[in-house]
Design a protein around this motif. Structure first.
Motif, PDB file in Angstrom:
ATOM      1  N   GLU A  97      -2.406 -14.441   2.332  1.00  0.00           N
ATOM      2  CA  GLU A  97      -3.019 -13.935   3.564  1.00  0.00           C
ATOM      3  C   GLU A  97      -2.842 -12.421   3.678  1.00  0.00           C
ATOM      4  OE1 GLU A  97      -1.106 -16.013   6.702  1.00  0.00           O
ATOM      5  OE2 GLU A  97      -2.172 -17.907   6.374  1.00  0.00           O
ATOM      6  N   SER A  98      -1.631 -11.949   3.378  1.00  0.00           N
ATOM      7  CA  SER A  98      -1.352 -10.520   3.488  1.00  0.00           C
ATOM      8  C   SER A  98      -2.209  -9.718   2.522  1.00  0.00           C
ATOM      9  CB  SER A  98       0.128 -10.241   3.219  1.00  0.00           C
ATOM     10  OG  SER A  98       0.941 -10.735   4.258  1.00  0.00           O
ATOM     11  N   ARG A  99      -2.304 -10.192   1.294  1.00  0.00           N
ATOM     12  CA  ARG A  99      -3.075  -9.446   0.296  1.00  0.00           C
ATOM     13  C   ARG A  99      -4.564  -9.453   0.613  1.00  0.00           C
ATOM     14  NH1 ARG A  99       0.616 -10.864  -5.046  1.00  0.00           N
ATOM     15  NH2 ARG A  99       1.867  -8.940  -4.879  1.00  0.00           N
ATOM     16  N   ALA A 100      -5.052 -10.530   1.196  1.00  0.00           N
ATOM     17  CA  ALA A 100      -6.455 -10.552   1.609  1.00  0.00           C
ATOM     18  C   ALA A 100      -6.707  -9.509   2.696  1.00  0.00           C
ATOM     19  CB  ALA A 100      -6.833 -11.943   2.106  1.00  0.00           C
ATOM     20  N   ALA A 101      -5.787  -9.401   3.652  1.00  0.00           N
ATOM     21  CA  ALA A 101      -5.935  -8.409   4.719  1.00  0.00           C
ATOM     22  C   ALA A 101      -5.804  -6.992   4.173  1.00  0.00           C
ATOM     23  CB  ALA A 101      -4.902  -8.651   5.811  1.00  0.00           C
ATOM     24  N   LEU A 102      -4.851  -6.764   3.277  1.00  0.00           N
ATOM     25  CA  LEU A 102      -4.684  -5.433   2.692  1.00  0.00           C
ATOM     26  C   LEU A 102      -5.928  -5.019   1.917  1.00  0.00           C
ATOM     27  CD1 LEU A 102      -0.996  -5.767   1.444  1.00  0.00           C
ATOM     28  CD2 LEU A 102      -1.790  -4.318   3.320  1.00  0.00           C
ATOM     29  N   ALA A 103      -6.510  -5.957   1.186  1.00  0.00           N
ATOM     30  CA  ALA A 103      -7.736  -5.650   0.444  1.00  0.00           C
ATOM     31  C   ALA A 103      -8.898  -5.357   1.389  1.00  0.00           C
ATOM     32  CB  ALA A 103      -8.081  -6.817  -0.477  1.00  0.00           C
ATOM     33  N   ARG A 104      -8.969  -6.089   2.492  1.00  0.00           N
ATOM     34  CA  ARG A 104     -10.029  -5.854   3.476  1.00  0.00           C
ATOM     35  C   ARG A 104      -9.867  -4.499   4.152  1.00  0.00           C
ATOM     36  NH1 ARG A 104      -8.928  -9.967   6.403  1.00  0.00           N
ATOM     37  NH2 ARG A 104      -7.810  -8.932   8.086  1.00  0.00           N
ATOM     38  N   ASN A 105      -8.624  -4.106   4.400  1.00  0.00           N
ATOM     39  CA  ASN A 105      -8.371  -2.861   5.121  1.00  0.00           C
ATOM     40  C   ASN A 105      -8.352  -1.630   4.222  1.00  0.00           C
ATOM     41  OD1 ASN A 105      -8.142  -4.067   7.666  1.00  0.00           O
ATOM     42  ND2 ASN A 105      -6.006  -4.606   7.313  1.00  0.00           N
ATOM     43  N   LYS A 106      -8.210  -1.822   2.922  1.00  0.00           N
ATOM     44  CA  LYS A 106      -8.095  -0.670   2.022  1.00  0.00           C
ATOM     45  C   LYS A 106      -9.296   0.272   2.103  1.00  0.00           C
ATOM     46  CE  LYS A 106      -7.102   0.691  -2.741  1.00  0.00           C
ATOM     47  NZ  LYS A 106      -6.826   0.234  -4.131  1.00  0.00           N
ATOM     48  N   PRO A 107     -10.542  -0.212   2.084  1.00  0.00           N
ATOM     49  CA  PRO A 107     -11.667   0.731   2.193  1.00  0.00           C
ATOM     50  C   PRO A 107     -11.664   1.521   3.501  1.00  0.00           C
ATOM     51  CG  PRO A 107     -12.424  -1.406   1.409  1.00  0.00           C
ATOM     52  CD  PRO A 107     -11.012  -1.588   1.859  1.00  0.00           C
ATOM     53  N   VAL A 108     -11.224   0.887   4.583  1.00  0.00           N
ATOM     54  CA  VAL A 108     -11.120   1.589   5.868  1.00  0.00           C
ATOM     55  C   VAL A 108     -10.108   2.724   5.753  1.00  0.00           C
ATOM     56  CG1 VAL A 108     -10.535   1.360   8.314  1.00  0.00           C
ATOM     57  CG2 VAL A 108     -11.728  -0.504   7.131  1.00  0.00           C
ATOM     58  N   LEU A 109      -8.955   2.423   5.182  1.00  0.00           N
ATOM     59  CA  LEU A 109      -7.908   3.434   5.026  1.00  0.00           C
ATOM     60  C   LEU A 109      -8.362   4.560   4.096  1.00  0.00           C
ATOM     61  CD1 LEU A 109      -4.881   1.002   4.670  1.00  0.00           C
ATOM     62  CD2 LEU A 109      -5.381   2.456   6.649  1.00  0.00           C
ATOM     63  N   GLU A 110      -9.086   4.214   3.057  1.00  0.00           N
ATOM     64  CA  GLU A 110      -9.574   5.244   2.132  1.00  0.00           C
ATOM     65  C   GLU A 110     -10.516   6.213   2.847  1.00  0.00           C
ATOM     66  OE1 GLU A 110      -9.442   2.883  -2.150  1.00  0.00           O
ATOM     67  OE2 GLU A 110     -11.199   2.670  -0.852  1.00  0.00           O
ATOM     68  N   ARG A 111     -11.387   5.686   3.682  1.00  0.00           N
ATOM     69  CA  ARG A 111     -12.298   6.570   4.423  1.00  0.00           C
ATOM     70  C   ARG A 111     -11.536   7.407   5.447  1.00  0.00           C
ATOM     71  NH1 ARG A 111     -15.463   1.796   4.095  1.00  0.00           N
ATOM     72  NH2 ARG A 111     -14.914   1.185   6.223  1.00  0.00           N
ATOM     73  N   LEU A 112     -10.587   6.783   6.134  1.00  0.00           N
ATOM     74  CA  LEU A 112      -9.810   7.522   7.130  1.00  0.00           C
ATOM     75  C   LEU A 112      -8.972   8.620   6.483  1.00  0.00           C
ATOM     76  CD1 LEU A 112      -8.609   4.558   9.367  1.00  0.00           C
ATOM     77  CD2 LEU A 112     -10.299   6.294   9.981  1.00  0.00           C
ATOM     78  N   ALA A 113      -8.467   8.361   5.278  1.00  0.00           N
ATOM     79  CA  ALA A 113      -7.610   9.339   4.599  1.00  0.00           C
ATOM     80  C   ALA A 113      -8.363  10.617   4.247  1.00  0.00           C
ATOM     81  CB  ALA A 113      -7.010   8.721   3.338  1.00  0.00           C
ATOM     82  N   ARG A 114      -9.681  10.561   4.214  1.00  0.00           N
ATOM     83  CA  ARG A 114     -10.469  11.767   3.949  1.00  0.00           C
ATOM     84  C   ARG A 114     -10.566  12.661   5.184  1.00  0.00           C
ATOM     85  NH1 ARG A 114     -14.631   7.794   2.037  1.00  0.00           N
ATOM     86  NH2 ARG A 114     -13.958   7.154  -0.048  1.00  0.00           N
ATOM     87  N   ARG A 115     -10.276  12.099   6.357  1.00  0.00           N
ATOM     88  CA  ARG A 115     -10.486  12.842   7.606  1.00  0.00           C
ATOM     89  C   ARG A 115      -9.218  13.033   8.430  1.00  0.00           C
ATOM     90  NH1 ARG A 115     -14.067   8.571   8.107  1.00  0.00           N
ATOM     91  NH2 ARG A 115     -13.573   8.118  10.281  1.00  0.00           N
ATOM     92  N   PHE A 116      -8.185  12.231   8.143  1.00  0.00           N
ATOM     93  CA  PHE A 116      -6.950  12.283   8.914  1.00  0.00           C
ATOM     94  C   PHE A 116      -5.751  12.250   7.970  1.00  0.00           C
ATOM     95  CE2 PHE A 116     -10.124   9.963  11.381  1.00  0.00           C
ATOM     96  CZ  PHE A 116     -10.115  10.631  12.593  1.00  0.00           C
ATOM     97  N   LYS A 117      -4.634  12.748   8.449  1.00  0.00           N
ATOM     98  CA  LYS A 117      -3.364  12.514   7.774  1.00  0.00           C
ATOM     99  C   LYS A 117      -2.885  11.115   8.175  1.00  0.00           C
ATOM    100  CE  LYS A 117      -2.024  17.390   7.857  1.00  0.00           C
ATOM    101  NZ  LYS A 117      -0.987  18.379   8.273  1.00  0.00           N
ATOM    102  N   LEU A 118      -2.432  10.347   7.197  1.00  0.00           N
ATOM    103  CA  LEU A 118      -2.015   8.975   7.457  1.00  0.00           C
ATOM    104  C   LEU A 118      -0.539   8.772   7.127  1.00  0.00           C
ATOM    105  CD1 LEU A 118      -4.968   6.891   5.901  1.00  0.00           C
ATOM    106  CD2 LEU A 118      -4.838   7.991   8.149  1.00  0.00           C
ATOM    107  N   ALA A 119       0.093   7.890   7.884  1.00  0.00           N
ATOM    108  CA  ALA A 119       1.483   7.506   7.611  1.00  0.00           C
ATOM    109  C   ALA A 119       1.677   6.049   7.999  1.00  0.00           C
ATOM    110  CB  ALA A 119       2.463   8.386   8.385  1.00  0.00           C
ATOM    111  N   VAL A 120       2.703   5.435   7.426  1.00  0.00           N
ATOM    112  CA  VAL A 120       3.149   4.105   7.836  1.00  0.00           C
ATOM    113  C   VAL A 120       4.492   4.260   8.531  1.00  0.00           C
ATOM    114  CG1 VAL A 120       3.821   1.796   7.079  1.00  0.00           C
ATOM    115  CG2 VAL A 120       1.961   2.986   5.915  1.00  0.00           C
ATOM    116  N   VAL A 121       4.647   3.590   9.670  1.00  0.00           N
ATOM    117  CA  VAL A 121       5.919   3.571  10.403  1.00  0.00           C
ATOM    118  C   VAL A 121       6.251   2.104  10.646  1.00  0.00           C
ATOM    119  CG1 VAL A 121       7.159   4.316  12.455  1.00  0.00           C
ATOM    120  CG2 VAL A 121       5.367   5.776  11.492  1.00  0.00           C
TER     121      VAL A 121
END
Length: 232
Positions: A97-121
């Motif tokens: 389940e986790s890997r399916a969600a991470l794969a689904r969210n990865k393209p979103v994060l890739e696009r956001l990383a071009r426009r924002f600084k990203l971090a995990v907390v």
């Protein structure tokens, strides 16, 4: 909310699911395997395994599957001591389940990383950076504030400040995105940080405050950000 320069993300329940913390995901899986203990006892077994995982095991270099397998094995010794294979089945389901969600969210994060600084907390075990690397996500983040490494847990301001300082932004220039009202939203609100609650498709409680934005899925974050980006 002011338009952000940076986005901070929780991990468990946010990057790896749409608003369900790990306990809520584990609980029905243990029930399906036959755990008949009272709910309070099940929760205690989960939290005992969760809180003590870095004390009982050397987690250095372990990926998501190995980490979850240890957590489930420890909980399973209490919940289903005569069926160790049940822990393996629960772990496989959670990881899938986790890997399916991470794969689904990865393209979103890739696009956001071009426009924002990203971090995990994240309140984690100390090996989150390695897990993100193994999942092909680490390069998207300018900072990974893992409580097991930082020495502070959400909602303590110190763990948020640790990430903000490494991104080179102030709290007022960042948004926190997370599923926990007590840890993510409360911690961000105290710092004056914009906050986005990943509540899932069927939230059972109201938002933390009038300023909170609410998402059913992380895939909706870009649309939520669009008005703020247009205001830049």
């Amino acid at each position: 909310m002011a338009p952000p320069k940076a986005l901070l993300f929780d991990f468990g329940g946010t990057l790896d699911d749409d608003g369900r913390p790990w306990l809520e995901r584990f609980r029905p899986l243990w029930r399906a395997e036959g755990a008949r203990v009272p709910e309070a006892a099940l929760d205690r077994a989960f939290y005992d395994a969760d809180d003590n995982l870095p004390k009982r095991h050397d987690l250095a270099g372990l990926d998501l599957a190995a980490t979850v397998a240890l957590q489930c094995a420890d909980a399973g010794r209490v919940l289903l001591p005569h069926d160790p294979a049940a822990a393996e089945r629960v772990a496989r389901r959670v990881v899938a389940e986790s890997r399916a969600a991470l794969a689904r969210n990865k393209p979103v994060l890739e696009r956001l990383a071009r426009r924002f600084k990203l971090a995990v907390v994240s309140n984690f075990y100390g090996n989150l950076e390695g897990i993100l690397a193994a999942e092909g996500l680490l390069g998207l983040f300018g900072a990974v504030a893992d409580s097991g490494q930082v020495g502070a847990e959400k909602p303590d301001a110190a763990i948020f400040q640790w990430a903000l300082s490494r991104l080179g932004v102030s709290a007022s220039e960042a948004w926190m995105v997370g599923d926990s009202l007590k840890r993510d939203m409360a911690g961000a609100e105290r710092l004056g940080m914009g906050h986005v609650w990943l509540a899932g498709p069927d939230p059972k409680t109201p938002p933390c405050c009038a300023d909170a934005r609410v998402l059913a899925s992380l895939t909706g974050l870009e649309a939520l950000l669009a008005p703020a980006e247009a205001a830049r």
